[in-house]
Design a protein around this motif. Structure first.
Motif, PDB file in Angstrom:
ATOM      1  N   SER A   1       0.816  -1.224   0.000  1.00 12.80           N
ATOM      2  CA  SER A   1       0.000   0.000   0.000  1.00 12.80           C
ATOM      3  C   SER A   1       0.846   1.270   0.000  1.00 12.80           C
ATOM      4  O   SER A   1       0.301   2.362   0.113  1.00 12.80           O
ATOM      5  N   GLY A   2       2.136   1.131  -0.154  1.00 16.75           N
ATOM      6  CA  GLY A   2       3.045   2.279  -0.056  1.00 16.75           C
ATOM      7  C   GLY A   2       2.749   3.399  -1.036  1.00 16.75           C
ATOM      8  O   GLY A   2       2.869   4.576  -0.700  1.00 16.75           O
ATOM      9  N   LYS A   3       2.358   3.053  -2.263  1.00 18.91           N
ATOM     10  CA  LYS A   3       2.066   4.094  -3.250  1.00 18.91           C
ATOM     11  C   LYS A   3       0.922   4.995  -2.786  1.00 18.91           C
ATOM     12  O   LYS A   3       0.964   6.209  -2.988  1.00 18.91           O
ATOM     13  N   LYS A   4      -0.066   4.402  -2.124  1.00 18.35           N
ATOM     14  CA  LYS A   4      -1.183   5.206  -1.602  1.00 18.35           C
ATOM     15  C   LYS A   4      -0.685   6.206  -0.553  1.00 18.35           C
ATOM     16  O   LYS A   4      -1.133   7.347  -0.515  1.00 18.35           O
ATOM     17  N   PHE A   5       0.227   5.765   0.303  1.00 15.69           N
ATOM     18  CA  PHE A   5       0.793   6.669   1.308  1.00 15.69           C
ATOM     19  C   PHE A   5       1.562   7.800   0.639  1.00 15.69           C
ATOM     20  O   PHE A   5       1.412   8.964   1.004  1.00 15.69           O
ATOM     21  N   ILE A   6       2.386   7.460  -0.348  1.00 12.93           N
ATOM     22  CA  ILE A   6       3.162   8.483  -1.061  1.00 12.93           C
ATOM     23  C   ILE A   6       2.227   9.451  -1.772  1.00 12.93           C
ATOM     24  O   ILE A   6       2.412  10.673  -1.716  1.00 12.93           O
ATOM     25  N   ASP A   7       1.204   8.922  -2.445  1.00 17.17           N
ATOM     26  CA  ASP A   7       0.251   9.770  -3.172  1.00 17.17           C
ATOM     27  C   ASP A   7      -0.494  10.721  -2.230  1.00 17.17           C
ATOM     28  O   ASP A   7      -0.734  11.873  -2.565  1.00 17.17           O
ATOM     29  N   ASN A   8      -0.877  10.235  -1.050  1.00 18.05           N
ATOM     30  CA  ASN A   8      -1.687  11.035  -0.126  1.00 18.05           C
ATOM     31  C   ASN A   8      -0.867  11.898   0.825  1.00 18.05           C
ATOM     32  O   ASN A   8      -1.309  12.994   1.192  1.00 18.05           O
ATOM     33  N   LEU A   9       0.286  11.419   1.247  1.00 17.95           N
ATOM     34  CA  LEU A   9       1.083  12.142   2.249  1.00 17.95           C
ATOM     35  C   LEU A   9       2.352  12.770   1.689  1.00 17.95           C
ATOM     36  O   LEU A   9       2.903  13.676   2.301  1.00 17.95           O
ATOM     37  N   GLY A  10       2.837  12.257   0.587  1.00 16.71           N
ATOM     38  CA  GLY A  10       4.125  12.687   0.063  1.00 16.71           C
ATOM     39  C   GLY A  10       5.241  11.866   0.711  1.00 16.71           C
ATOM     40  O   GLY A  10       5.048  11.194   1.725  1.00 16.71           O
ATOM     41  N   SER A  11       6.406  11.931   0.120  1.00 23.60           N
ATOM     42  CA  SER A  11       7.515  11.099   0.588  1.00 23.60           C
ATOM     43  C   SER A  11       8.005  11.509   1.978  1.00 23.60           C
ATOM     44  O   SER A  11       8.336  10.652   2.804  1.00 23.60           O
ATOM     45  N   LYS A  12       8.033  12.806   2.253  1.00 22.40           N
ATOM     46  CA  LYS A  12       8.522  13.271   3.550  1.00 22.40           C
ATOM     47  C   LYS A  12       7.662  12.734   4.692  1.00 22.40           C
ATOM     48  O   LYS A  12       8.185  12.185   5.669  1.00 22.40           O
ATOM     49  N   TRP A  13       6.358  12.878   4.576  1.00 22.76           N
ATOM     50  CA  TRP A  13       5.478  12.469   5.666  1.00 22.76           C
ATOM     51  C   TRP A  13       5.297  10.955   5.731  1.00 22.76           C
ATOM     52  O   TRP A  13       5.019  10.395   6.800  1.00 22.76           O
ATOM     53  N   THR A  14       5.486  10.273   4.604  1.00 24.45           N
ATOM     54  CA  THR A  14       5.495   8.813   4.638  1.00 24.45           C
ATOM     55  C   THR A  14       6.750   8.338   5.368  1.00 24.45           C
ATOM     56  O   THR A  14       6.692   7.403   6.173  1.00 24.45           O
TER      57      THR A  14
END
Length: 185
Positions: free
Chosen positions: A55-68
């Motif tokens: 599910s990592g892509k969803k986290f990156i899409d919604n939070l961005g790399s910094k907040w992920t």
């Protein structure tokens, strides 16, 4: 700054893999459980890692790399605290699951942060990132040895991981956000 935090989180995930085997006996002795029960900690960590990797892509899409990446540090922090302070198999398994969730988020976020910040030579940057996992895995047994020799047993290694990831979480919060990478391809 954010890239260095990503490398540091990859390092602690490598350390977890490196110290887990040597610390199994200590965990068995302190918790009064069998080796197969403690071995399930590895399975719980792997499940957590798999969940966030898928599910990592969803986290990156919604939070961005910094907040992920920040979320990864927090999951590792919570997992390490749970393992180091908790008693009983269920608590150890929950802590391992949390640590694994953080490791999975880290594998996605650290790769994206690397690609966002190292545009000139991304291949070398990704190789360097992976090197930190290996260095952590090599350092893990030394931390296990120090933990084993201390009065706190395996808990020392996990308290170290908790403090380490808490410091990284604070640094990540202050770090500048990298330029967003288009992951739609």
């Amino acid at each position: 700054m954010l890239l260095n935090c990503a490398k540091a989180l990859v390092f602690i995930c490598g350390m977890f893999c490196g110290w887990m085997g040597p610390l199994v006996i200590d965990i068995c002795q302190v918790q009064h459980v069998s080796m197969s029960d403690v071995g399930a900690m590895v399975a719980a960590s792997s499940v957590g890692n798999m969940i966030t990797n898928m599910s990592g892509k969803k986290f990156i899409d919604n939070l961005g790399s910094k907040w992920t990446l920040f979320g990864s540090a927090i999951c590792i922090l919570l997992g390490a605290i749970t393992i180091s302070a908790g008693n009983g198999l269920a608590i150890l398994w929950i802590g391992s699951l949390l640590f694994g969730l953080g490791g999975g988020l880290n594998s996605i976020a650290s790769t994206v942060v690397t690609l966002e910040t190292e545009k000139k030579n991304p291949h070398a940057a990704l190789n360097a990132l992976n090197l930190f996992f290996g260095l952590g895995a090599l350092a893990g047994p030394s931390v296990a040895g120090l933990s084993h020799a201390s009065q706190w047993s395996y808990r020392l290694a996990y308290w170290f991981a908790a403090i380490y990831s808490a410091v990284l979480a604070c640094i990540i919060m202050k770090a500048k956000k990298p330029q967003t990478l288009d992951l739609s391809q």
